[in-house]
Each structure stands twice: as structure tokens, then as C-alpha cells.
Design a protein around this motif. Structure first.
Motif, PDB file in Angstrom:
ATOM      1  N   TYR A 149       0.816  -1.211   0.000  1.00 58.60           N
ATOM      2  CA  TYR A 149       0.000   0.000   0.000  1.00 58.60           C
ATOM      3  C   TYR A 149       0.855   1.269   0.000  1.00 58.60           C
ATOM      4  CZ  TYR A 149      -3.294   3.527   1.576  1.00 58.60           C
ATOM      5  OH  TYR A 149      -4.045   4.663   1.683  1.00 58.60           O
ATOM      6  N   TYR A 150       1.894   1.287   0.837  1.00 61.94           N
ATOM      7  CA  TYR A 150       2.774   2.456   0.856  1.00 61.94           C
ATOM      8  C   TYR A 150       3.419   2.673  -0.507  1.00 61.94           C
ATOM      9  CZ  TYR A 150       2.428   3.017   5.913  1.00 61.94           C
ATOM     10  OH  TYR A 150       1.960   3.244   7.169  1.00 61.94           O
ATOM     11  N   LYS A 151       3.757   1.560  -1.186  1.00 57.85           N
ATOM     12  CA  LYS A 151       4.350   1.681  -2.527  1.00 57.85           C
ATOM     13  C   LYS A 151       3.341   2.309  -3.487  1.00 57.85           C
ATOM     14  CE  LYS A 151       8.198  -1.387  -2.445  1.00 57.85           C
ATOM     15  NZ  LYS A 151       7.926  -2.575  -1.597  1.00 57.85           N
ATOM     16  N   VAL A 152       2.082   1.811  -3.424  1.00 58.45           N
ATOM     17  CA  VAL A 152       1.050   2.346  -4.311  1.00 58.45           C
ATOM     18  C   VAL A 152       0.868   3.839  -4.057  1.00 58.45           C
ATOM     19  CG1 VAL A 152      -1.427   2.316  -4.814  1.00 58.45           C
ATOM     20  CG2 VAL A 152      -0.189   0.167  -4.567  1.00 58.45           C
ATOM     21  N   LEU A 153       0.765   4.216  -2.780  1.00 59.26           N
ATOM     22  CA  LEU A 153       0.586   5.631  -2.435  1.00 59.26           C
ATOM     23  C   LEU A 153       1.733   6.472  -2.989  1.00 59.26           C
ATOM     24  CD1 LEU A 153      -0.628   6.268   1.206  1.00 59.26           C
ATOM     25  CD2 LEU A 153      -1.714   6.889  -0.926  1.00 59.26           C
ATOM     26  N   GLY A 154       2.956   5.960  -2.787  1.00 63.36           N
ATOM     27  CA  GLY A 154       4.121   6.676  -3.302  1.00 63.36           C
ATOM     28  C   GLY A 154       4.036   6.816  -4.808  1.00 63.36           C
ATOM     29  N   GLY A 155       3.632   5.722  -5.483  1.00 71.48           N
ATOM     30  CA  GLY A 155       3.516   5.731  -6.944  1.00 71.48           C
ATOM     31  C   GLY A 155       2.480   6.728  -7.421  1.00 71.48           C
ATOM     32  N   LEU A 156       1.455   6.968  -6.606  1.00 72.69           N
ATOM     33  CA  LEU A 156       0.401   7.905  -6.994  1.00 72.69           C
ATOM     34  C   LEU A 156       0.799   9.348  -6.688  1.00 72.69           C
ATOM     35  CD1 LEU A 156      -2.756   5.952  -5.790  1.00 72.69           C
ATOM     36  CD2 LEU A 156      -2.033   6.343  -8.130  1.00 72.69           C
ATOM     37  N   GLY A 157       1.992   9.520  -6.188  1.00 68.55           N
ATOM     38  CA  GLY A 157       2.496  10.878  -5.995  1.00 68.55           C
ATOM     39  C   GLY A 157       2.249  11.444  -4.615  1.00 68.55           C
ATOM     40  N   ALA A 158       1.732  10.624  -3.681  1.00 67.46           N
ATOM     41  CA  ALA A 158       1.497  11.135  -2.333  1.00 67.46           C
ATOM     42  C   ALA A 158       2.780  11.004  -1.515  1.00 67.46           C
ATOM     43  CB  ALA A 158       0.376  10.355  -1.667  1.00 67.46           C
ATOM     44  N   GLU A 159       2.956  11.965  -0.638  1.00 68.37           N
ATOM     45  CA  GLU A 159       4.153  11.953   0.183  1.00 68.37           C
ATOM     46  C   GLU A 159       3.804  11.313   1.523  1.00 68.37           C
ATOM     47  OE1 GLU A 159       6.863  15.421   1.938  1.00 68.37           O
ATOM     48  OE2 GLU A 159       5.911  15.907   0.028  1.00 68.37           O
ATOM     49  N   VAL A 160       4.253  10.111   1.757  1.00 68.71           N
ATOM     50  CA  VAL A 160       3.979   9.488   3.053  1.00 68.71           C
ATOM     51  C   VAL A 160       5.284   9.002   3.665  1.00 68.71           C
ATOM     52  CG1 VAL A 160       1.563   8.753   2.965  1.00 68.71           C
ATOM     53  CG2 VAL A 160       3.291   7.455   1.736  1.00 68.71           C
ATOM     54  N   VAL A 161       5.325   9.001   4.982  1.00 65.38           N
ATOM     55  CA  VAL A 161       6.499   8.491   5.669  1.00 65.38           C
ATOM     56  C   VAL A 161       6.311   6.986   5.829  1.00 65.38           C
ATOM     57  CG1 VAL A 161       7.892   8.648   7.748  1.00 65.38           C
ATOM     58  CG2 VAL A 161       6.755  10.671   6.862  1.00 65.38           C
ATOM     59  N   TYR A 162       7.226   6.237   5.242  1.00 65.25           N
ATOM     60  CA  TYR A 162       7.124   4.781   5.226  1.00 65.25           C
ATOM     61  C   TYR A 162       7.076   4.217   6.641  1.00 65.25           C
ATOM     62  CZ  TYR A 162       8.108   0.183   3.234  1.00 65.25           C
ATOM     63  OH  TYR A 162       8.035  -1.116   2.856  1.00 65.25           O
ATOM     64  N   ASN A 163       6.121   3.317   6.904  1.00 66.59           N
ATOM     65  CA  ASN A 163       5.998   2.648   8.213  1.00 66.59           C
ATOM     66  C   ASN A 163       5.743   3.588   9.389  1.00 66.59           C
ATOM     67  OD1 ASN A 163       6.006   0.022   7.549  1.00 66.59           O
ATOM     68  ND2 ASN A 163       8.162  -0.350   7.993  1.00 66.59           N
ATOM     69  N   HIS A 164       5.160   4.725   9.094  1.00 59.53           N
ATOM     70  CA  HIS A 164       4.771   5.625  10.187  1.00 59.53           C
ATOM     71  C   HIS A 164       3.254   5.543  10.332  1.00 59.53           C
ATOM     72  CE1 HIS A 164       3.765   9.202  12.391  1.00 59.53           C
ATOM     73  NE2 HIS A 164       3.110   9.676  11.358  1.00 59.53           N
ATOM     74  N   ALA A 165       2.791   5.339  11.567  1.00 57.91           N
ATOM     75  CA  ALA A 165       1.337   5.338  11.771  1.00 57.91           C
ATOM     76  C   ALA A 165       0.952   6.678  12.393  1.00 57.91           C
ATOM     77  CB  ALA A 165       0.933   4.169  12.636  1.00 57.91           C
ATOM     78  N   ASP A 166       0.354   6.693  13.546  1.00 54.21           N
ATOM     79  CA  ASP A 166      -0.040   7.984  14.094  1.00 54.21           C
ATOM     80  C   ASP A 166       0.660   8.297  15.404  1.00 54.21           C
ATOM     81  OD1 ASP A 166      -1.939   9.256  12.234  1.00 54.21           O
ATOM     82  OD2 ASP A 166      -2.996   7.372  12.463  1.00 54.21           O
TER      83      ASP A 166
END
Ligand code: UDP
Ligand code: MG
Length: 330
Positions: A149-166
Motif C-alpha cells: 500500500y505504501y508503494k502504491v501511495l508513493g507511486g500515486l504521488g502522495a508523500e507518506v512516511v514509510y511505516n509511520h502510523a499515528d
């Protein structure tokens, strides 16, 4: 440093009567340590956000707040979900403290990471992401789907911190800017990178839940995953447009091909090819409609501008005003 920052630890709780009595003293001990080591001010607090629990969670929070003034709590009028509970807590805290740390109440996240989070803040970072250094306590399924999922999000151009929850430290300065993000489709871990400011990560290993059960069944995980994508990216709509153009082009070629074969007199009973084409196009159309519908639905939810949380009680406002009016009014 002269003025020590006031820290509020924000802890969402939903039906956590089993785990809260175990973890609440741990949070207090950590807070005491942070105060004693001179990192934060002694006005710091532990804020529980009761997310409309159906068990005795709120009673436990109220009792804790009577026993020790460093425990405080707010209660949402009903269950609104983890992300909304976090927003309720953060908005409550933003004008009353200098830094907040959000963390789950089940003791899965290592409290000791808070020391480094606060140190990073004191060194000038406004957001500090708690990142899991491993996923050993997860099932194989959760681990694989999460990483995909993190890979997909990254591929869609979203900036997320890998393996970070809340699990995250956020300064009140950032929270005041965040308050201008009015959307109801919340995916906090993807929104804070958009607020900007200097940020960094702190690594910790995640443990098993101390008691009680997870409230994130597959259904809620999938919902959060969709929220993440629709909150951060409109690329799926672009992809559909692209897909539509390719399919249209192929269909056009197909039409010419069938006309030419017809004119050449080679009309064969082409049931199989017809069925394939109809199924293929039908499938693509439904899929595309679904994705577009997803965004239309989200737009609808946003236009309503409903409140993201409603606080019904606060531990520091115990007394309810008497509601009954006096009879001798006239
Ligand atoms: N939570 C909440 N509202 C909900 C579901 C969960 O406030 O509707 C809280 C819960 O009490 C916990 C945190 O969110 O503090 C994370 O939930 P949980 O531990 O069940 O999820 P998991 O760690 O299994 O992903
Ligand atoms: Mg948990």
C-alpha cells in the motif's frame, strides 16, 4: 533553555477498559521522566480522548483525572473513528500547549521514543514522525499489504512516511496551520507532510497490544486505505482517462477491422470475440465509474462541511449547568 515546552500526550481510546488501567500509569511515568529530565514543563498533561466508547472507558478516564490532575480527558459525543478522535484531541490542545505527541493507548508503541522526539523538537524540528523499525509483531498478511500500500501511495504521488502510523510529535505552531485543513476525509499521516515545516523521524520497534483487542479489522483498514488514496491523490482519475483513451483507440481499430472483414465477405459467427469485447468493455466501464464515484462521493461529503468531532464532556468542566427553567418567569 529558559522556557520549557508544555507537552500534551494525546491518546485516543475506544472501548479500552482492559488496557487503560495498565497503560495509563506507564504514560504518567514517562511524563514524569520527561519533566524530571528537564525536557518539558511540569504543566504537561496526558489527554485521553474517549471516542464514544460503549464500555467503562470514560468512567476510568474520569476517575484517573480525579486521582491525578496530570490526567485529563475529553469525550466525543459518539464513536467517530481513530482519525477524528485524534483531530479532536489536537484541536483541544493546540492553544493550550507547545507540543503534542499522539499515541495509541494499547502500549504497542514504545514510549521511550518520546525522549528522542522531544529532543528533536528542542533541536528545532516541528514534526517528529515515529517510524516502526520492524514489523515483526504483525501478521504476514498485514505486513505485506501495508508495504504494498505504501508503494502504491508513493507511486500515486502522495508523500507518506514509510511505516509511520499515528505516533507523532507535532508542535502547536504546526497544529495552528493544520487547523486550516478543513477536510473531513482524514488521513493524518499523509496530511502532516503537506503542512510542511522542519521534520524528522525517530525509530522504534512496535510491540504486541498489552490487553484487549484491535479495533482495526480488515474492513476499517481498507476504508482507511481508500481514504488515504482519495485524500492525497487524484491520479486514479487521470489513470482512468488514460485507460479510456487506450480502450477507445483499440475499439476504433476493432470497428475498422470488423467492417473490413465484413466487406471482404469473411463474416464468421464471431460469438466468442463479441462476448470477450463486451465483457472487457463492461468491466472497464464499471471499474472506472466506481473510481470516479468514489471521488464524487468524497466531494459530496466535503461539501456538507459537517463538524469533524463533537465534544460532549471534558474532565475539567465537571459541573453540568442545570437546564430546567424556573416557572415564575412571567
Ligand atoms: N481507536 C479509536 N476509535 C476507533 C478505533 C480505534 O479511538 O474507532 C483507538 C484505539 O483505542 C487505539 C488506537 O485507536 O488507541 C488504535 O487502535 P487499535 O490498537 O485497535 O488498532 P491497531 O493497533 O490494531 O491498528
Ligand atoms: Mg493497537
Amino acid at each position: 533553555m529558559e522556557n520549557k515546552p508544555v507537552l500534551w500526550i494525546i491518546i485516543p481510546c475506544y472501548n479500552e477498559q482492559e488496557v487503560l488501567p495498565v497503560t495509563a500509569p506507564m504514560f504518567l511515568k514517562k511524563l514524569e521522566f520527561l519533566v524530571q529530565s528537564g525536557r518539558v514543563d511540569e504543566q504537561s498533561r496526558i489527554l485521553f480522548v474517549n471516542d464514544g466508547s460503549k464500555d467503562s472507558t470514560w468512567e476510568i478516564i474520569s476517575r484517573l483525572s480525579e486521582e491525578d490532575p496530570r490526567y485529563i480527558g475529553i469525550s466525543q459525543s459518539r464513536n467517530r473513528g481513530h482519525q477524528n478522535a485524534l483531530v479532536a484531541g489536537m484541536m483541544e490542545a493546540k492553544d493550550r500547549c507547545d507540543i503534542t505527541i499522539t499515541i495509541d493507548c494499547d502500549g504497542q508503541d514504545d514510549l521511550n521514543a518520546m525522549d528522542e522526539m522531544v529532543d528533536q523538537y528542542l533541536d528545532g524540528c516541528e514534526i517528529v514522525y515515529g517510524v516502526r523499525s520492524d514489523r515483526d509483531t504483525d501478521t504476514w498478511f498485514k505486513r505485506t499489504t501495508a508495504q504494498g500500500y505504501y508503494k502504491v501511495l508513493g507511486g500515486l504521488g502522495a508523500e507518506v512516511v514509510y511505516n509511520h502510523a499515528d505516533y507523532r510529535l507535532v508542535s502547536s505552531r504546526v497544529l495552528r496551520e493544520f487547523a486550516n485543513f478543513k477536510e473531513v476525509n482524514l488521513y493524518l499521516r499523509g496530511m502532516f507532510p503537506l503542512v510542511g515545516f522542519k521534520s524528522t523521524s525517530v525509530y522504534y520497534s512496535r510491540k504486541e497490544r498489552m490487553a484487549g483487542e484491535s479495533h482495526y479489522p480488515l474492513r476499517k483498514m481498507i476504508a482507511l486505505a481508500f481514504d488515504g488514496i482519495t485524500s492525497l491523490s487524484i491520479k486514479p482519475i487521470h489513470l482512468i482517462t488514460g485507460l479510456g483513451m487506450i480502450v477507445a483507440l483499440i475499439s476504433f481499430v476493432g470497428v475498422i477491422w470488423s467492417l473490413v472483414t465484413h466487406l471482404l465477405g469473411g463474416t464468421v459467427a464471431g460469438w466468442a470475440s463479441m462476448t470477450c469485447i463486451i465483457c472487457f468493455l463492461g468491466g472497464i466501464q464499471l471499474l472506472s465509474l466506481g473510481v470516479i464515484g468514489e471521488y464524487v462521493g468524497k466531494t459530496y461529503m466535503e461539501t456538507k462541511q459537517r463538524p469533524r468531532y463533537i465534544i460532549s464532556e471534558r474532565t475539567w468542566e465537571k459541573t453540568r449547568e442545570p437546564r430546567r427553567k424556573e416557572k415564575d418567569e412571567n
